[in-house]
Design a protein around this motif. Structure first.
Motif, PDB file in Angstrom:
ATOM      1  N   TYR A  35       0.844  -1.176   0.000  1.00 28.44           N
ATOM      2  CA  TYR A  35       0.000   0.000   0.000  1.00 28.44           C
ATOM      3  C   TYR A  35       0.891   1.241   0.000  1.00 28.44           C
ATOM      4  O   TYR A  35       2.015   1.209   0.485  1.00 28.44           O
ATOM      5  CB  TYR A  35      -0.862   0.068   1.269  1.00 28.44           C
ATOM      6  N   GLN A  37       0.608   5.250   1.491  1.00 28.88           N
ATOM      7  CA  GLN A  37      -0.187   6.067   2.395  1.00 28.88           C
ATOM      8  C   GLN A  37       0.128   7.528   2.151  1.00 28.88           C
ATOM      9  O   GLN A  37       1.281   7.948   2.276  1.00 28.88           O
ATOM     10  CB  GLN A  37       0.119   5.706   3.862  1.00 28.88           C
ATOM     11  N   GLY A  40      -4.731  12.295   3.925  1.00 24.31           N
ATOM     12  CA  GLY A  40      -6.068  12.551   3.405  1.00 24.31           C
ATOM     13  C   GLY A  40      -6.593  11.516   2.429  1.00 24.31           C
ATOM     14  O   GLY A  40      -7.788  11.470   2.157  1.00 24.31           O
ATOM     15  N   LEU A  41      -5.699  10.690   1.919  1.00 19.91           N
ATOM     16  CA  LEU A  41      -6.116   9.668   0.945  1.00 19.91           C
ATOM     17  C   LEU A  41      -6.152   8.282   1.555  1.00 19.91           C
ATOM     18  O   LEU A  41      -6.543   7.314   0.891  1.00 19.91           O
ATOM     19  CB  LEU A  41      -5.176   9.671  -0.266  1.00 19.91           C
ATOM     20  N   GLY A  42      -5.729   8.164   2.782  1.00 19.20           N
ATOM     21  CA  GLY A  42      -5.720   6.859   3.421  1.00 19.20           C
ATOM     22  C   GLY A  42      -4.674   5.955   2.797  1.00 19.20           C
ATOM     23  O   GLY A  42      -3.627   6.407   2.330  1.00 19.20           O
ATOM     24  N   LEU A  43      -4.959   4.679   2.776  1.00 14.62           N
ATOM     25  CA  LEU A  43      -4.068   3.692   2.167  1.00 14.62           C
ATOM     26  C   LEU A  43      -4.674   3.255   0.839  1.00 14.62           C
ATOM     27  O   LEU A  43      -5.865   2.951   0.764  1.00 14.62           O
ATOM     28  CB  LEU A  43      -3.919   2.462   3.055  1.00 14.62           C
ATOM     29  N   LEU A  45      -4.166   0.532  -2.380  1.00 14.92           N
ATOM     30  CA  LEU A  45      -3.527  -0.740  -2.706  1.00 14.92           C
ATOM     31  C   LEU A  45      -2.816  -0.653  -4.048  1.00 14.92           C
ATOM     32  O   LEU A  45      -3.419  -0.304  -5.061  1.00 14.92           O
ATOM     33  CB  LEU A  45      -4.586  -1.844  -2.726  1.00 14.92           C
ATOM     34  N   GLY A  58      -3.599  -3.838  -7.802  1.00 13.31           N
ATOM     35  CA  GLY A  58      -4.528  -3.182  -6.910  1.00 13.31           C
ATOM     36  C   GLY A  58      -5.186  -2.007  -7.602  1.00 13.31           C
ATOM     37  O   GLY A  58      -5.443  -2.041  -8.806  1.00 13.31           O
ATOM     38  N   ASP A  59      -5.404  -0.952  -6.851  1.00 16.69           N
ATOM     39  CA  ASP A  59      -6.112   0.204  -7.396  1.00 16.69           C
ATOM     40  C   ASP A  59      -5.195   1.181  -8.129  1.00 16.69           C
ATOM     41  O   ASP A  59      -5.653   1.922  -9.000  1.00 16.69           O
ATOM     42  CB  ASP A  59      -6.837   0.936  -6.262  1.00 16.69           C
ATOM     43  N   LEU A  90       3.693   0.963   2.715  1.00 14.66           N
ATOM     44  CA  LEU A  90       3.425  -0.012   3.768  1.00 14.66           C
ATOM     45  C   LEU A  90       3.232  -1.389   3.162  1.00 14.66           C
ATOM     46  O   LEU A  90       2.452  -1.565   2.230  1.00 14.66           O
ATOM     47  CB  LEU A  90       2.165   0.379   4.543  1.00 14.66           C
TER      48      LEU A  90
END
Lengths: 113, 113
Positions: A35, A37, A40-43, A45, A58-59, A90
């Protein structure tokens, strides 16, 4: 305790360099994940793997590739680093089954100059 | 598509007061929902998960969360916050029979003495 170890805590690279981020887990987990990080965008993938030599996008896979030659090791590769890849990366692992919790490494803060 | 929203970037609470961190989700099908916490300079740690069954889920460090299907929410709660609860909290979602865990943007919790 499960341990997920990322090879570097901080890394500084130049634009265009090839970058390797390494991750090793010691609990014989089938699933491994990368991931990034960003505030504001979080994690988000990047890639995951559910078995040796298996990988799935992933995304946000663009600009990244991965390698899983051994069950315990999952590598993230930035083929040609760019400034927009400056981020916290991460690694995580989990046992078989998508409802299982993830165990995370401490992260690698990558700066691309 | 699935998504997770954490509407508050930051939550401030006095030590000893109740703590609530909000999470709403969107998914077609049944959700598996998770909360993770990230302490400074550390990787994420699992707090709790909802898979099925009782809507009130208890987790680590005195935290609990309530699954509300009609409101598509999974708010994290702690009856009495501690200064040591100050951290970044992430809600995450995976669709049952899916294979991608989606994270919210994170909520920073600051507990003041």
């Amino acid at each position: 305790d499960v341990k997920v170890t990322q090879s570097s805590r901080y890394l500084v690279k130049r634009t265009g360099e090839k970058v390797f981020l390494e991750c090793v887990q010691d609990m014989d987990h089938e699933n491994m994940f990368w991931y990034r990080q960003d505030p504001g965008l979080g994690l988000r993938l990047i890639y995951f793997s559910y078995d040796v030599k298996m990988k799935e996008k992933g995304d946000i896979p663009e600009g990244y590739s991965v390698s899983r030659e051994k069950k315990e090791r999952f590598s993230l590769i930035l083929e040609s680093a760019s400034t927009n890849q400056t981020s916290m990366y991460l690694c995580a692992s989990s046992s078989h089954g998508w409802s299982e919790k993830l165990f995370f490494g401490s992260g690698t803060q990558l700066s691309v100059l | 598509a699935q998504s997770v929203a954490q509407p508050e970037d930051q939550v401030n609470v006095a030590e000893g007061n109740p703590l609530t961190v909000k999470c709403t989700y969107s998914v077609s099908g049944n959700p598996y929902l998770f909360w993770y916490v990230q302490y400074p300079n550390r990787g994420l740690q699992f707090l709790l998960k909802y898979i099925t069954g009782d809507n009130l889920v208890k987790g680590s460090y005195g935290f609990e969360a309530e699954f509300n299907k009609s409101q598509t929410s999974f708010h994290l709660k702690k009856p009495s916050a501690l200064v040591s609860d100050s951290a970044l909290y992430f809600c995450a979602l995976i669709k049952a029979a899916g294979n991608k865990l989606t994270f919210g943007g994170g909520t920073r919790v600051l507990v003041k003495p």
